[in-house]
Write a protein that holds these residues in place. Structure first.
Motif, PDB file in Angstrom:
ATOM      1  N   PHE A  34      14.825  46.064   5.973  1.00 16.29           N
ATOM      2  CA  PHE A  34      16.974  46.554   5.678  1.00 16.29           C
ATOM      3  C   PHE A  34      16.808  45.423   4.554  1.00 16.29           C
ATOM      4  O   PHE A  34      15.772  45.106   3.966  1.00 16.29           O
ATOM      5  CB  PHE A  34      17.434  46.010   6.783  1.00 16.29           C
ATOM      6  N   PRO A  39      21.596  40.040   7.482  1.00 16.14           N
ATOM      7  CA  PRO A  39      21.035  39.731   8.904  1.00 16.14           C
ATOM      8  C   PRO A  39      19.800  39.552   9.272  1.00 16.14           C
ATOM      9  O   PRO A  39      19.443  38.206   9.107  1.00 16.14           O
ATOM     10  CB  PRO A  39      21.332  40.503  10.353  1.00 16.14           C
ATOM     11  N   THR A  40      19.098  41.030   9.134  1.00 14.38           N
ATOM     12  CA  THR A  40      17.849  40.557   9.288  1.00 14.38           C
ATOM     13  C   THR A  40      16.657  39.427   8.442  1.00 14.38           C
ATOM     14  O   THR A  40      16.083  38.603   8.372  1.00 14.38           O
ATOM     15  CB  THR A  40      16.860  42.154   9.650  1.00 14.38           C
ATOM     16  N   HIS A  91      13.708  43.946  14.403  1.00 12.91           N
ATOM     17  CA  HIS A  91      15.004  43.277  15.559  1.00 12.91           C
ATOM     18  C   HIS A  91      14.629  44.237  16.872  1.00 12.91           C
ATOM     19  O   HIS A  91      13.085  45.436  16.480  1.00 12.91           O
ATOM     20  CB  HIS A  91      15.963  42.915  15.168  1.00 12.91           C
ATOM     21  N   ALA A 155      23.567  50.888   9.517  1.00 16.37           N
ATOM     22  CA  ALA A 155      22.668  50.287   8.609  1.00 16.37           C
ATOM     23  C   ALA A 155      21.713  51.247   8.956  1.00 16.37           C
ATOM     24  O   ALA A 155      20.410  51.246   9.054  1.00 16.37           O
ATOM     25  CB  ALA A 155      21.880  48.857   9.014  1.00 16.37           C
ATOM     26  N   ALA A 159      18.962  51.523  13.882  1.00 18.51           N
ATOM     27  CA  ALA A 159      19.141  50.262  13.300  1.00 18.51           C
ATOM     28  C   ALA A 159      20.671  49.415  14.494  1.00 18.51           C
ATOM     29  O   ALA A 159      21.117  50.369  15.673  1.00 18.51           O
ATOM     30  CB  ALA A 159      20.319  49.956  12.225  1.00 18.51           C
ATOM     31  N   ALA A 160      20.627  48.087  15.113  1.00 22.43           N
ATOM     32  CA  ALA A 160      20.828  47.510  15.721  1.00 22.43           C
ATOM     33  C   ALA A 160      22.610  47.899  15.941  1.00 22.43           C
ATOM     34  O   ALA A 160      23.269  48.176  16.606  1.00 22.43           O
ATOM     35  CB  ALA A 160      21.235  45.920  16.007  1.00 22.43           C
ATOM     36  N   SER A 161      23.025  47.873  14.875  1.00 22.81           N
ATOM     37  CA  SER A 161      24.667  48.008  14.486  1.00 22.81           C
ATOM     38  C   SER A 161      24.509  49.547  14.528  1.00 22.81           C
ATOM     39  O   SER A 161      26.154  49.698  15.296  1.00 22.81           O
ATOM     40  CB  SER A 161      24.975  48.204  12.854  1.00 22.81           C
ATOM     41  N   GLY A 183      21.911  48.805   5.344  1.00 20.57           N
ATOM     42  CA  GLY A 183      21.391  47.279   5.934  1.00 20.57           C
ATOM     43  C   GLY A 183      22.920  47.292   5.570  1.00 20.57           C
ATOM     44  O   GLY A 183      23.817  47.636   5.186  1.00 20.57           O
ATOM     45  N   THR A 184      23.435  46.087   6.312  1.00 18.64           N
ATOM     46  CA  THR A 184      24.544  45.275   6.734  1.00 18.64           C
ATOM     47  C   THR A 184      24.662  44.354   5.920  1.00 18.64           C
ATOM     48  O   THR A 184      26.345  44.710   5.953  1.00 18.64           O
ATOM     49  CB  THR A 184      25.214  45.443   8.105  1.00 18.64           C
ATOM     50  N   ASP A 201      27.526  43.898  14.101  1.00 17.63           N
ATOM     51  CA  ASP A 201      26.872  43.077  13.257  1.00 17.63           C
ATOM     52  C   ASP A 201      25.985  41.944  14.281  1.00 17.63           C
ATOM     53  O   ASP A 201      27.312  41.211  14.535  1.00 17.63           O
ATOM     54  CB  ASP A 201      26.506  42.986  11.715  1.00 17.63           C
ATOM     55  N   GLN A 202      25.344  41.539  13.788  1.00 18.62           N
ATOM     56  CA  GLN A 202      24.327  40.272  13.917  1.00 18.62           C
ATOM     57  C   GLN A 202      25.416  39.300  13.546  1.00 18.62           C
ATOM     58  O   GLN A 202      25.996  38.556  12.201  1.00 18.62           O
ATOM     59  CB  GLN A 202      23.160  40.421  13.523  1.00 18.62           C
TER      60      GLN A 202
HETATM   61  N1  ASP Z   1      21.969  44.115  10.364  1.00 18.46           N
HETATM   62  C1  ASP Z   1      21.704  46.049  10.364  1.00 18.46           C
HETATM   63  C2  ASP Z   1      21.242  46.106  11.668  1.00 18.46           C
HETATM   64  O1  ASP Z   1      22.348  46.669  12.132  1.00 18.46           O
HETATM   65  C3  ASP Z   1      20.478  45.366   9.943  1.00 18.46           C
HETATM   66  C4  ASP Z   1      20.792  44.299   8.654  1.00 18.46           C
HETATM   67  O2  ASP Z   1      21.120  44.776   8.056  1.00 18.46           O
HETATM   68  O3  ASP Z   1      19.058  43.481   8.518  1.00 18.46           O
HETATM   69  O4  ASP Z   1      20.160  46.139  12.207  1.00 18.46           O
END
Ligand code: ASP
Length: 325
Positions: A34, A39-40, A91, A155, A159-161, A183-184, A201-202
């Motif tokens: 990302f 966050p990553t 992640h 992202a 992605a996690a988001s 990426g976020t 987001d994280q």
């Molecule tokens: N937070 C992002 C995600 O949605 C990843 C990132 O930008 O680190 O997975």
């Protein structure tokens, strides 16, 4: 005689290759799938610093190979030389991409050596500062009044988001327009600027923005409230009425399949030492993350955990009908 000398020279070369120490002269690169500043990336940079110390000062650098929801960076590492010098920090996407993304160019279960888990990270539901809602109840009402006009940043697919945003839309019975970023970190810039409305987001990215009142925070995605000072007053999505809503992100470290066992053991030892580094722990805790201290720091347990997470998320994603092309 000449032939004998050649054989001796070849044997010596082979010996020299085998004896190549790890880490060698080139830096160890942690690939982050990302954008920088997200966050990553935050976790990777803190980890790189701690591993630099735990590997006796060997250079450990971060390379952002962002795009396609984290699959570009993961694919880059899957195809890299298996010499321990190219690693992947990824992640929960490692467990959700196999279901969320069709035609993944690599196999999570068989294309990597698992080096151990790093941390568990909660997520937060945040909104642009100009949003009229000030708590989850008001947000739910605003969402109801603005159906068809809401933009949700993420992202990219996988992605996690993306996962969290899809589950959120599903739980709210509302379709939002998703806006994918690399990426976020860049998504956060647009959220603060008001170009998008909402994002999941994280906490490793949102804590300081929430603290600085740059964004509005509505809830945490964990089953229990958090203890981090800036986040402790946020309700959970479950207590806000979204029954069973729970997403916690975790990070793990990977090397390409075929990395020699002794190198995997050295990297695992360096990771374990990094996870005990008080400075690393302090930084992570300040961002709402919990550093892994359980058996998941062992490669075999890390692999088992990811397999269990794939099995856990696959039916949830399919049942919610949230997987995408
Ligand atoms: N937070 C992002 C995600 O949605 C990843 C990132 O930008 O680190 O997975």
């Amino acid at each position: 005689m000449k032939r004998l000398l050649l054989i001796a020279a070849a044997a010596l070369t082979a010996l020299t290759v085998q004896a190549e120490p790890f880490p060698g002269t080139k830096p160890v690169t942690i690939v982050v799938p990302f954008a920088a500043g997200g966050p990553t990336d935050r976790v990777a940079r803190d980890l790189a610093e701690a591993m630099r110390k735990s590997m006796g000062g060997a250079p450990v650098v971060v390379d952002n190979a962002a795009g396609a929801g984290g699959s570009i960076g993961a694919n880059k590492v899957a195809k890299a030389a298996p010499d321990g010098h190219t690693l992947l920090l990824h992640h929960i996407g490692m467990a959700t991409m196999p279901t969320l993304v069709r035609n993944l160019p690599f196999k999570v279960e068989t294309d990597f050596e698992y080096l151990g888990m790093v941390n568990d990270v909660p997520m937060t539901l945040i909104g642009r500062p100009s949003l009229p809602a000030n708590n989850f109840k008001e947000l739910a009402a605003w969402i109801g009044q603005n159906k068809g006009r809401i933009n949700l940043g993420n992202a990219g697919v996988g992605a996690a988001s993306h996962l969290c945003g899809l589950l959120f839309q599903n739980a709210m019975h509302v379709d939002m327009t998703t806006v994918p970023y690399k990426g976020t970190a860049p998504a956060m810039t647009d959220l603060i600027g008001g170009q998008i409305d909402l994002m999941c987001d994280q906490t490793t990215n949102t804590t300081s923005q929430i603290e600085g009142k740059k964004v509005k925070a509505f809830a945490v995605t964990t089953a229990k409230r958090l203890t981090t000072p800036a986040l402790k007053d946020l309700p959970t999505l479950q207590e806000s009425g979204l029954k069973g809503f729970e997403v916690t992100i975790w990070h793990g470290l990977y090397a390409p399949k075929g990395t020699p066992a002794d190198v995997v053991a050295k990297l695992n030892a360096a990771l374990k030492a990094a996870l005990k580094d008080p400075e690393f722990i302090k930084k992570q805790e300040g961002l709402g993350a919990v550093v892994v201290t359980d058996k998941r720091v062992e490669p075999a347990e890390h692999k088992k955990f990811v397999a269990a997470e794939i099995a856990k998320w696959s039916p949830i994603i399919k049942a919610a009908g949230v997987y995408a092309d």
